[in-house]
Design a protein around this motif. Structure first.
Motif, PDB file in Angstrom:
ATOM      1  N   ALA A  39       6.782  -4.627   9.411  1.00  0.00           N
ATOM      2  CA  ALA A  39       6.848  -6.117   9.127  1.00  0.00           C
ATOM      3  C   ALA A  39       5.707  -6.942   8.752  1.00  0.00           C
ATOM      4  CB  ALA A  39       7.763  -6.867  10.139  1.00  0.00           C
ATOM      5  N   ASN A  40       4.798  -6.434   9.529  1.00  0.00           N
ATOM      6  CA  ASN A  40       3.090  -6.972   8.917  1.00  0.00           C
ATOM      7  C   ASN A  40       2.867  -6.795   7.760  1.00  0.00           C
ATOM      8  OD1 ASN A  40       3.181  -8.329  11.610  1.00  0.00           O
ATOM      9  ND2 ASN A  40       1.730  -6.460  12.451  1.00  0.00           N
ATOM     10  N   LEU A  41       3.094  -5.457   7.497  1.00  0.00           N
ATOM     11  CA  LEU A  41       2.555  -4.992   5.950  1.00  0.00           C
ATOM     12  C   LEU A  41       3.645  -5.706   4.951  1.00  0.00           C
ATOM     13  CD1 LEU A  41       1.801  -1.309   6.769  1.00  0.00           C
ATOM     14  CD2 LEU A  41       0.105  -3.157   6.298  1.00  0.00           C
ATOM     15  N   THR A  42       4.670  -5.720   5.113  1.00  0.00           N
ATOM     16  CA  THR A  42       5.699  -6.302   4.233  1.00  0.00           C
ATOM     17  C   THR A  42       5.357  -7.743   3.970  1.00  0.00           C
ATOM     18  OG1 THR A  42       7.270  -5.059   4.856  1.00  0.00           O
ATOM     19  CG2 THR A  42       8.078  -6.895   3.603  1.00  0.00           C
ATOM     20  N   ALA A  43       4.852  -8.480   5.171  1.00  0.00           N
ATOM     21  CA  ALA A  43       4.689 -10.014   5.068  1.00  0.00           C
ATOM     22  C   ALA A  43       3.323  -9.961   4.179  1.00  0.00           C
ATOM     23  CB  ALA A  43       4.297 -10.398   6.219  1.00  0.00           C
TER      24      ALA A  43
ATOM     25  N   ALA B   6      -2.138   0.658   7.905  1.00  0.00           N
ATOM     26  CA  ALA B   6      -0.936   1.484   7.746  1.00  0.00           C
ATOM     27  C   ALA B   6      -0.807   2.643   8.437  1.00  0.00           C
ATOM     28  CB  ALA B   6      -0.702   1.667   6.036  1.00  0.00           C
ATOM     29  N   ASN B   7      -2.048   3.430   8.992  1.00  0.00           N
ATOM     30  CA  ASN B   7      -2.134   4.555   9.457  1.00  0.00           C
ATOM     31  C   ASN B   7      -2.437   4.418  11.050  1.00  0.00           C
ATOM     32  OD1 ASN B   7      -1.654   6.765   7.659  1.00  0.00           O
ATOM     33  ND2 ASN B   7      -3.039   5.258   6.426  1.00  0.00           N
ATOM     34  N   GLU B   8      -2.379   3.060  11.599  1.00  0.00           N
ATOM     35  CA  GLU B   8      -2.839   2.812  12.869  1.00  0.00           C
ATOM     36  C   GLU B   8      -4.016   3.329  13.265  1.00  0.00           C
ATOM     37  OE1 GLU B   8       0.618   3.737  15.219  1.00  0.00           O
ATOM     38  OE2 GLU B   8       1.774   2.216  14.377  1.00  0.00           O
TER      39      GLU B   8
ATOM     40  N   PRO C  69      -0.495   2.209   1.756  1.00  0.00           N
ATOM     41  CA  PRO C  69       0.284   0.827   1.385  1.00  0.00           C
ATOM     42  C   PRO C  69       0.164   0.287  -0.015  1.00  0.00           C
ATOM     43  CG  PRO C  69      -1.747   0.335   2.559  1.00  0.00           C
ATOM     44  CD  PRO C  69      -1.629   1.893   2.235  1.00  0.00           C
ATOM     45  N   LEU C  70       1.452   0.524  -0.989  1.00  0.00           N
ATOM     46  CA  LEU C  70       1.329  -0.097  -2.162  1.00  0.00           C
ATOM     47  C   LEU C  70       2.060  -1.318  -2.107  1.00  0.00           C
ATOM     48  CD1 LEU C  70       2.479   3.564  -3.810  1.00  0.00           C
ATOM     49  CD2 LEU C  70       0.149   2.535  -3.573  1.00  0.00           C
ATOM     50  N   ARG C  71       1.546  -2.101  -3.225  1.00  0.00           N
ATOM     51  CA  ARG C  71       2.132  -3.428  -3.452  1.00  0.00           C
ATOM     52  C   ARG C  71       2.900  -3.389  -4.815  1.00  0.00           C
ATOM     53  NH1 ARG C  71      -2.094  -4.348  -0.223  1.00  0.00           N
ATOM     54  NH2 ARG C  71      -2.081  -6.047   1.390  1.00  0.00           N
ATOM     55  N   GLY C  72       3.739  -4.355  -4.665  1.00  0.00           N
ATOM     56  CA  GLY C  72       4.340  -4.449  -6.158  1.00  0.00           C
ATOM     57  C   GLY C  72       5.889  -4.386  -5.937  1.00  0.00           C
ATOM     58  N   LYS C  73       6.891  -5.018  -6.746  1.00  0.00           N
ATOM     59  CA  LYS C  73       8.310  -5.052  -6.675  1.00  0.00           C
ATOM     60  C   LYS C  73       8.877  -3.705  -7.306  1.00  0.00           C
ATOM     61  CE  LYS C  73       8.489  -9.880  -6.243  1.00  0.00           C
ATOM     62  NZ  LYS C  73       9.060 -11.080  -6.848  1.00  0.00           N
ATOM     63  N   SER C  74       8.452  -3.097  -8.256  1.00  0.00           N
ATOM     64  CA  SER C  74       9.037  -2.101  -9.124  1.00  0.00           C
ATOM     65  C   SER C  74       7.628  -1.204  -9.433  1.00  0.00           C
ATOM     66  CB  SER C  74       9.955  -2.291  -9.792  1.00  0.00           C
ATOM     67  OG  SER C  74       9.350  -2.825 -10.995  1.00  0.00           O
TER      68      SER C  74
ATOM     69  N   GLY D 229       3.226  -8.343   1.314  1.00  0.00           N
ATOM     70  CA  GLY D 229       3.198  -7.903  -0.009  1.00  0.00           C
ATOM     71  C   GLY D 229       3.186  -6.330  -0.205  1.00  0.00           C
ATOM     72  N   VAL D 230       3.225  -5.355   0.906  1.00  0.00           N
ATOM     73  CA  VAL D 230       3.300  -4.015   0.592  1.00  0.00           C
ATOM     74  C   VAL D 230       4.870  -3.676   0.651  1.00  0.00           C
ATOM     75  CG1 VAL D 230       3.031  -1.917   2.163  1.00  0.00           C
ATOM     76  CG2 VAL D 230       1.211  -3.442   2.085  1.00  0.00           C
ATOM     77  N   THR D 231       5.162  -3.124  -0.485  1.00  0.00           N
ATOM     78  CA  THR D 231       6.468  -2.822  -0.592  1.00  0.00           C
ATOM     79  C   THR D 231       6.913  -1.224  -0.383  1.00  0.00           C
ATOM     80  OG1 THR D 231       6.059  -2.120  -2.820  1.00  0.00           O
ATOM     81  CG2 THR D 231       6.748  -4.297  -2.530  1.00  0.00           C
ATOM     82  N   SER D 232       5.903  -0.354  -0.281  1.00  0.00           N
ATOM     83  CA  SER D 232       6.212   0.977   0.165  1.00  0.00           C
ATOM     84  C   SER D 232       4.987   1.913   0.671  1.00  0.00           C
ATOM     85  CB  SER D 232       6.833   1.848  -0.948  1.00  0.00           C
ATOM     86  OG  SER D 232       5.829   1.726  -2.080  1.00  0.00           O
ATOM     87  N   LEU D 233       5.170   2.875   1.225  1.00  0.00           N
ATOM     88  CA  LEU D 233       4.123   3.793   1.811  1.00  0.00           C
ATOM     89  C   LEU D 233       4.142   4.867   1.320  1.00  0.00           C
ATOM     90  CD1 LEU D 233       4.347   2.540   5.593  1.00  0.00           C
ATOM     91  CD2 LEU D 233       2.487   1.847   3.968  1.00  0.00           C
ATOM     92  N   LEU D 234       3.163   5.463   0.506  1.00  0.00           N
ATOM     93  CA  LEU D 234       3.032   6.519  -0.159  1.00  0.00           C
ATOM     94  C   LEU D 234       2.525   7.357   0.658  1.00  0.00           C
ATOM     95  CD1 LEU D 234       3.349   8.146  -3.162  1.00  0.00           C
ATOM     96  CD2 LEU D 234       0.753   7.843  -3.313  1.00  0.00           C
TER      97      LEU D 234
END
Length: 108
Positions: free
Chosen positions: A29-33, A67-69, A91-96, A35-40
């Motif tokens: 939730a912290n990363l999503t807030a 992202a990796n604690e 951590p990647l940002r962007g909607k698509s 702008g992170v949309t996915s974790l590669l």
């Protein structure tokens, strides 16, 4: 990769399209807030650092660490030892992938 494609490894025609499985995870939730949309999932190679992996994907070192604690970068002495073949989350940002295809490594 061999299980995802129809070509024998030594008979891949020039210009062939190959399917490359990419592992990913959902951000906190912290990363999503932020702008992170996915974790590669990136598999560490010899000589990689948290910073060098982040730079390859356009991600700052502290975002990689969060992202990796891993301990956040507080001084020049805040080092982390990475072992080859360890999976590290990016951590990647962007909607698509259409918004930023060079960061999502997909064909849109």
């Amino acid at each position: 990769m061999m299980g995802q494609n129809y070509y024998a490894p030594i008979y891949i025609p020039v210009g062939a399209e190959l399917t490359v499985p990419v592992l990913c995870a959902c951000p906190t939730a912290n990363l999503t807030a932020r702008g992170v949309t996915s974790l590669l999932v990136h598999i560490v190679n010899d000589g990689d650092t948290v910073k060098s992996i982040g730079e390859a994907y356009g991600v700052d070192e502290n975002s990689m660490r969060e992202a990796n604690e891993l301990p956040l970068l507080k001084s020049a002495n805040s080092s982390v030892i990475l072992f080859a073949t360890t999976p590290l989350l990016v951590p990647l940002r962007g909607k698509s992938c259409k918004e930023n295809p060079e960061r999502f490594y997909c064909k849109c």
